[in-house]
Design a protein around this motif. Structure first.
Motif, PDB file in Angstrom:
ATOM      1  N   ALA A  82       0.832  -1.215   0.000  1.00  0.00           N
ATOM      2  CA  ALA A  82       0.000   0.000   0.000  1.00  0.00           C
ATOM      3  C   ALA A  82       0.859   1.254   0.000  1.00  0.00           C
ATOM      4  O   ALA A  82       0.693   2.148   0.836  1.00  0.00           O
ATOM      5  CB  ALA A  82      -0.944  -0.016   1.205  1.00  0.00           C
ATOM      6  N   ALA A  83       1.755   1.331  -0.956  1.00  0.00           N
ATOM      7  CA  ALA A  83       2.741   2.408  -0.981  1.00  0.00           C
ATOM      8  C   ALA A  83       2.136   3.742  -1.390  1.00  0.00           C
ATOM      9  O   ALA A  83       1.303   3.818  -2.298  1.00  0.00           O
ATOM     10  CB  ALA A  83       3.874   2.049  -1.942  1.00  0.00           C
ATOM     11  N   ASP A  84       2.581   4.787  -0.719  1.00  0.00           N
ATOM     12  CA  ASP A  84       2.274   6.142  -1.159  1.00  0.00           C
ATOM     13  C   ASP A  84       3.236   6.565  -2.266  1.00  0.00           C
ATOM     14  O   ASP A  84       2.853   7.308  -3.176  1.00  0.00           O
ATOM     15  CB  ASP A  84       2.396   7.113   0.016  1.00  0.00           C
ATOM     16  CG  ASP A  84       1.444   6.774   1.137  1.00  0.00           C
ATOM     17  OD1 ASP A  84       0.230   6.914   0.933  1.00  0.00           O
ATOM     18  OD2 ASP A  84       1.921   6.352   2.207  1.00  0.00           O
ATOM     19  N   VAL A  85       4.491   6.095  -2.169  1.00  0.00           N
ATOM     20  CA  VAL A  85       5.524   6.416  -3.156  1.00  0.00           C
ATOM     21  C   VAL A  85       6.232   5.135  -3.565  1.00  0.00           C
ATOM     22  O   VAL A  85       6.625   4.335  -2.709  1.00  0.00           O
ATOM     23  CB  VAL A  85       6.561   7.412  -2.584  1.00  0.00           C
ATOM     24  CG1 VAL A  85       7.664   7.672  -3.605  1.00  0.00           C
ATOM     25  CG2 VAL A  85       5.890   8.713  -2.175  1.00  0.00           C
ATOM     26  N   LEU A 127      23.365  13.091  -7.220  1.00  0.00           N
ATOM     27  CA  LEU A 127      23.053  13.993  -6.112  1.00  0.00           C
ATOM     28  C   LEU A 127      21.715  14.694  -6.331  1.00  0.00           C
ATOM     29  O   LEU A 127      20.998  14.988  -5.371  1.00  0.00           O
ATOM     30  CB  LEU A 127      24.174  15.003  -5.937  1.00  0.00           C
ATOM     31  CG  LEU A 127      25.529  14.384  -5.562  1.00  0.00           C
ATOM     32  CD1 LEU A 127      26.605  15.462  -5.442  1.00  0.00           C
ATOM     33  CD2 LEU A 127      25.434  13.593  -4.275  1.00  0.00           C
ATOM     34  N   ASP A 128      21.370  14.948  -7.576  1.00  0.00           N
ATOM     35  CA  ASP A 128      20.056  15.517  -7.884  1.00  0.00           C
ATOM     36  C   ASP A 128      18.955  14.526  -7.515  1.00  0.00           C
ATOM     37  O   ASP A 128      17.888  14.923  -7.024  1.00  0.00           O
ATOM     38  CB  ASP A 128      19.981  15.884  -9.363  1.00  0.00           C
ATOM     39  CG  ASP A 128      18.647  16.511  -9.728  1.00  0.00           C
ATOM     40  OD1 ASP A 128      18.347  17.606  -9.211  1.00  0.00           O
ATOM     41  OD2 ASP A 128      17.893  15.915 -10.531  1.00  0.00           O
ATOM     42  N   GLU A 135      12.439  15.312  -1.656  1.00  0.00           N
ATOM     43  CA  GLU A 135      11.191  16.055  -1.864  1.00  0.00           C
ATOM     44  C   GLU A 135       9.989  15.122  -1.825  1.00  0.00           C
ATOM     45  O   GLU A 135       8.938  15.449  -1.259  1.00  0.00           O
ATOM     46  CB  GLU A 135      11.249  16.792  -3.197  1.00  0.00           C
ATOM     47  CG  GLU A 135      12.264  17.932  -3.224  1.00  0.00           C
ATOM     48  CD  GLU A 135      12.480  18.482  -4.625  1.00  0.00           C
ATOM     49  OE1 GLU A 135      11.926  17.892  -5.582  1.00  0.00           O
ATOM     50  OE2 GLU A 135      13.204  19.489  -4.759  1.00  0.00           O
ATOM     51  N   ALA A 136      10.125  13.938  -2.438  1.00  0.00           N
ATOM     52  CA  ALA A 136       9.010  12.993  -2.487  1.00  0.00           C
ATOM     53  C   ALA A 136       8.696  12.395  -1.128  1.00  0.00           C
ATOM     54  O   ALA A 136       7.548  12.025  -0.854  1.00  0.00           O
ATOM     55  CB  ALA A 136       9.329  11.874  -3.481  1.00  0.00           C
ATOM     56  N   ALA A 144      19.077  18.060   1.695  1.00  0.00           N
ATOM     57  CA  ALA A 144      19.994  19.177   1.500  1.00  0.00           C
ATOM     58  C   ALA A 144      21.253  19.009   2.341  1.00  0.00           C
ATOM     59  O   ALA A 144      22.368  19.266   1.874  1.00  0.00           O
ATOM     60  CB  ALA A 144      19.292  20.493   1.846  1.00  0.00           C
ATOM     61  N   VAL A 145      21.079  18.559   3.577  1.00  0.00           N
ATOM     62  CA  VAL A 145      22.228  18.341   4.464  1.00  0.00           C
ATOM     63  C   VAL A 145      23.121  17.233   3.916  1.00  0.00           C
ATOM     64  O   VAL A 145      24.350  17.369   3.860  1.00  0.00           O
ATOM     65  CB  VAL A 145      21.750  17.996   5.893  1.00  0.00           C
ATOM     66  CG1 VAL A 145      22.924  17.530   6.755  1.00  0.00           C
ATOM     67  CG2 VAL A 145      21.067  19.203   6.530  1.00  0.00           C
TER      68      VAL A 145
END
Length: 286
Positions: A82-85, A127-128, A135-136, A144-145
Motif C-alpha cells: 500500500a505504498a504512497d511512493v 546527487l540531484d 522532496e518525495a 539538502a544536508v
C-alpha cells in the motif's frame, strides 16, 4: 508515509534520509543497510545468477529475457505494501524493473501510488536524485544536508589528488564480454585523480574487444562487475588472465589490478558512489 523501492540505489537514498522505517517493500537485491533484510521483498530474478557464467548471463540479458523481463514483480505483495511512493528507474533495462512496467502495475492495482523514476547518468545526476527523493519523502532538509556533505567529500578528494600524476585507468563492469564502466564511473575515476579510458562521463557503453583494452595500456585495471561481490569476480578472474597479452599490461606488471565491490560503491547510483570515489583515490594515490 509508506515507500516501496524497486531500485537498490533508491533504497540507499531512503536509508541516508532517515526514512527506512517507512520502507514497506524492496527488491531482492536491496542489501544495504542490514536493516532492510526485514522488509518484504516484492521482486525476484527470472535467471539464476549464481549458477550461470558471465557469458550465459549476458546471453540471457540480450536474448529471451531481454530487458525488464529479467525481473518479476509480485503484485500481491505490492498491493499489501500500500505504498504512497514507489521508487523505480528508467535508465537501464537490466538494472531493475522499468518505470513503464511499474506504472502499469500501479494502474492495474488502482493503488494511487506516486511513481518516481530515477535516471542518473553523472555524479551530479546522482546527487540531484537524492534531492528529488527527499522532496518525495518529505525530507527536503535531510536531503539538502546530505547533499552538502557528499559534495564536500568529493571536493576533499579532488583537492587531495590535485597536481598529482594521473594514472591511466580502465574500469570493467563485466568480464565476458568485456564491458567498460560508463555513466558516473569515469567521473569517479577523474575525481580520484585518474584518467579514465574506454568510456566517457555520462556514456552508456558497449562491449569492447580485448585488443581495445591492451591497446589502451592501462596503468591501473579496475574490475567491478555489475551485481557481483569481489569473491565472484575473483572466481572469474581466469577469464582475463588467460587472454593473450595479459601479463604485458602495465597494470599487471606493476601489480595494480584491483577487484572492487561494484554493487556497493560503483554500479548503483546512490550516495555510496562518493565512498567509491574515496576508495579509488586511495588505490590510485595511496
Amino acid at each position: 508515509m509508506r515507500i516501496v523501492s524497486l531500485l537498490p540505489a533508491a533504497t540507499d537514498f531512503v536509508a541516508v534520509l532517515g526514512r527506512l522505517p517507512w520502507l514497506a517493500g524492496r527488491t531482492h537485491e536491496c542489501d544495504w543497510p542490514a536493516e532492510v533484510a526485514g522488509v518484504p521483498v516484492v521482486t525476484r530474478s527470472e535467471i539464476d545468477h549464481d549458477r550461470m557464467t558471465s557469458r550465459e548471463i549476458s546471453a540471457a540479458v540480450g536474448g529471451a529475457h531481454r530487458g525488464s523481463s529479467l525481473y518479476s514483480l509480485d503484485l500481491d505483495r505490492l498491493a499489501e505494501a500500500a505504498a504512497d511512493v514507489v521508487l523505480t528507474q528508467d535508465l537501464c533495462e537490466v538494472c531493475a524493473i522499468s518505470y513503464r512496467r511499474v506504472s502499469e502495475a500501479v494502474r492495474e492495482l488502482d493503488a494511487g501510488s506516486r511513481v518516481l523514476s530515477l535516471e542518473p547518468r553523472t555524479l551530479d545526476d546522482v546527487l540531484d536524485c537524492l534531492r528529488r527523493v527527499g522532496e518525495a519523502l518529505d525530507a527536503e532538509h535531510a536531503a539538502a544536508v546530505e547533499e552538502e556533505k557528499l559534495r564536500a567529500r568529493l571536493d576533499a578528494v579532488r583537492a587531495r589528488v590535485a597536481g598529482r600524476p594521473r594514472p591511466r585507468v580502465v574500469a570493467l563492469e563485466w568480464l565476458d564480454p568485456l564491458w567498460p564502466a560508463g555513466h558516473w564511473v569515469p567521473e569517479q575515476i577523474e575525481a580520484a585523480g585518474g584518467l579514465p579510458l574506454l568510456a566517457r562521463a555520462g556514456e552508456h557503453t558497449r562491449p569492447v574487444t580485448w585488443e581495445a583494452v591492451t591497446a589502451a595500456r592501462p596503468d591501473v585495471l579496475l574490475l567491478l562487475p555489475c551485481g557481483f561481490p569481489p569473491e565472484r569476480t575473483r572466481a572469474e578472474l581466469h577469464l582475463l588472465t588467460g587472454l593473450p597479452g595479459w601479463a604485458d599490461l602495465p597494470a599487471v606488471r606493476s601489480g595494480r589490478v584491483h577487484l572492487l565491490d561494484g554493487p556497493a560503491y560503483f554500479n548503483r547510483p546512490g550516495p555510496r558512489v562518493v565512498r567509491g570515489t574515496e576508495i579509488l583515490a586511495d588505490l590510485l594515490h595511496g
